[in-house]
Design a protein around this motif. Structure first.
Motif, PDB file in Angstrom:
ATOM      1  N   ILE A 131       0.839  -1.198   0.000  1.00 60.01           N
ATOM      2  CA  ILE A 131       0.000   0.000   0.000  1.00 60.01           C
ATOM      3  C   ILE A 131       0.874   1.248   0.000  1.00 60.01           C
ATOM      4  N   HIS A 132       0.352   2.273  -0.642  1.00 59.27           N
ATOM      5  CA  HIS A 132       0.940   3.612  -0.601  1.00 59.27           C
ATOM      6  C   HIS A 132      -0.199   4.500  -0.133  1.00 59.27           C
ATOM      7  N   ALA A 133      -0.061   5.098   1.046  1.00 62.53           N
ATOM      8  CA  ALA A 133      -1.155   5.853   1.646  1.00 62.53           C
ATOM      9  C   ALA A 133      -0.731   7.287   1.949  1.00 62.53           C
ATOM     10  N   TYR A 134      -1.707   8.182   1.826  1.00 64.39           N
ATOM     11  CA  TYR A 134      -1.532   9.588   2.184  1.00 64.39           C
ATOM     12  C   TYR A 134      -2.605   9.927   3.202  1.00 64.39           C
ATOM     13  N   ILE A 135      -2.175  10.452   4.349  1.00 62.66           N
ATOM     14  CA  ILE A 135      -3.099  10.785   5.432  1.00 62.66           C
ATOM     15  C   ILE A 135      -3.149  12.301   5.549  1.00 62.66           C
ATOM     16  N   SER A 136      -4.366  12.855   5.484  1.00 67.71           N
ATOM     17  CA  SER A 136      -4.576  14.300   5.537  1.00 67.71           C
ATOM     18  C   SER A 136      -5.318  14.689   6.802  1.00 67.71           C
ATOM     19  N   GLY A 137      -5.140  15.933   7.202  1.00 66.94           N
ATOM     20  CA  GLY A 137      -5.803  16.469   8.382  1.00 66.94           C
ATOM     21  C   GLY A 137      -4.761  17.075   9.306  1.00 66.94           C
TER      22      GLY A 137
ATOM     23  N   VAL B 142      -7.798  13.059  11.689  1.00 65.32           N
ATOM     24  CA  VAL B 142      -7.622  12.471  10.373  1.00 65.32           C
ATOM     25  C   VAL B 142      -8.855  12.800   9.533  1.00 65.32           C
ATOM     26  N   GLU B 143      -8.631  13.543   8.471  1.00 67.45           N
ATOM     27  CA  GLU B 143      -9.729  13.926   7.587  1.00 67.45           C
ATOM     28  C   GLU B 143      -9.878  12.969   6.419  1.00 67.45           C
ATOM     29  N   ARG B 144      -8.753  12.437   5.950  1.00 69.86           N
ATOM     30  CA  ARG B 144      -8.811  11.566   4.776  1.00 69.86           C
ATOM     31  C   ARG B 144      -7.601  10.638   4.745  1.00 69.86           C
ATOM     32  N   VAL B 145      -7.840   9.397   4.331  1.00 72.35           N
ATOM     33  CA  VAL B 145      -6.754   8.448   4.091  1.00 72.35           C
ATOM     34  C   VAL B 145      -6.940   7.917   2.674  1.00 72.35           C
ATOM     35  N   GLU B 146      -6.029   8.289   1.787  1.00 72.41           N
ATOM     36  CA  GLU B 146      -6.043   7.797   0.406  1.00 72.41           C
ATOM     37  C   GLU B 146      -5.105   6.592   0.352  1.00 72.41           C
ATOM     38  N   VAL B 147      -5.596   5.478  -0.167  1.00 73.39           N
ATOM     39  CA  VAL B 147      -4.777   4.263  -0.219  1.00 73.39           C
ATOM     40  C   VAL B 147      -4.734   3.732  -1.647  1.00 73.39           C
ATOM     41  N   ILE B 148      -3.535   3.499  -2.129  1.00 67.05           N
ATOM     42  CA  ILE B 148      -3.318   2.866  -3.428  1.00 67.05           C
ATOM     43  C   ILE B 148      -2.759   1.479  -3.142  1.00 67.05           C
ATOM     44  N   TRP B 149      -3.466   0.455  -3.630  1.00 70.98           N
ATOM     45  CA  TRP B 149      -3.049  -0.930  -3.426  1.00 70.98           C
ATOM     46  C   TRP B 149      -2.206  -1.412  -4.607  1.00 70.98           C
ATOM     47  N   GLY B 150      -1.286  -2.310  -4.316  1.00 70.44           N
ATOM     48  CA  GLY B 150      -0.477  -2.910  -5.366  1.00 70.44           C
ATOM     49  C   GLY B 150       0.048  -4.267  -4.941  1.00 70.44           C
ATOM     50  N   GLU B 151       0.778  -4.859  -5.838  1.00 69.95           N
ATOM     51  CA  GLU B 151       1.402  -6.152  -5.554  1.00 69.95           C
ATOM     52  C   GLU B 151       2.631  -5.924  -4.679  1.00 69.95           C
ATOM     53  N   CYS B 152       2.884  -6.870  -3.802  1.00 74.73           N
ATOM     54  CA  CYS B 152       4.039  -6.785  -2.907  1.00 74.73           C
ATOM     55  C   CYS B 152       5.324  -6.745  -3.738  1.00 74.73           C
ATOM     56  N   LYS B 153       6.197  -5.807  -3.401  1.00 69.78           N
ATOM     57  CA  LYS B 153       7.453  -5.634  -4.125  1.00 69.78           C
ATOM     58  C   LYS B 153       8.647  -6.190  -3.353  1.00 69.78           C
ATOM     59  N   ASN B 154       8.428  -6.535  -2.077  1.00 63.68           N
ATOM     60  CA  ASN B 154       9.508  -7.021  -1.209  1.00 63.68           C
ATOM     61  C   ASN B 154      10.701  -6.067  -1.212  1.00 63.68           C
ATOM     62  N   ILE B 155      10.395  -4.762  -1.063  1.00 61.43           N
ATOM     63  CA  ILE B 155      11.472  -3.773  -1.081  1.00 61.43           C
ATOM     64  C   ILE B 155      11.847  -3.276   0.314  1.00 61.43           C
ATOM     65  N   PHE B 156      11.070  -3.645   1.320  1.00 67.44           N
ATOM     66  CA  PHE B 156      11.340  -3.176   2.685  1.00 67.44           C
ATOM     67  C   PHE B 156      11.726  -4.344   3.582  1.00 67.44           C
ATOM     68  N   MET B 157      12.717  -4.107   4.437  1.00 67.12           N
ATOM     69  CA  MET B 157      13.165  -5.138   5.361  1.00 67.12           C
ATOM     70  C   MET B 157      12.536  -4.947   6.743  1.00 67.12           C
ATOM     71  N   ASP B 158      12.203  -3.700   7.077  1.00 71.19           N
ATOM     72  CA  ASP B 158      11.715  -3.348   8.399  1.00 71.19           C
ATOM     73  C   ASP B 158      10.759  -2.163   8.221  1.00 71.19           C
TER      74      ASP B 158
END
Length: 90
Positions: free
Chosen positions: A5-11, A70-86
């Motif tokens: 997920i790539h999310a943007y939280i507004s507010g 929190v006024e808004r949470v925009e979430v973009i879903w995608g396939e796991c990229k395995n780019i993060f370790m922690d």
């Protein structure tokens, strides 16, 4: 199944402990990725984990810590990229 997920939280989400809140929940849920403040006042999150766990994480992001509005949470879903370790605060 692991997802991304790539999310943007507004507010009112900066200066209220939002990044630490997201970090704490990500670690508790076993999610990898990062959280950071953006110059426009939003908070950005990129994360990878099991889909059901990510959905729980998004619910926590929608709540936010005490003091956040929190006024808004925009979430973009995608396939796991395995780019993060922690999970980290940037």
């Amino acid at each position: 199944m692991k997802k991304y997920i790539h999310a943007y939280i507004s507010g009112i989400v900066q200066g209220v402990g939002f990044r630490y809140f997201a970090y704490k929940w990500a670690k508790r849920l076993g999610i990898s990725g990062y959280v950071r403040n953006l110059r426009d006042g939003r908070v950005e999150v990129e994360a990878e984990g099991e889909e059901d766990v990510l959905r729980e994480f998004i619910k926590k992001l929608e709540e936010g810590p005490l003091g956040a509005v929190v006024e808004r949470v925009e979430v973009i879903w995608g396939e796991c990229k395995n780019i993060f370790m922690d999970f980290e605060i940037r």
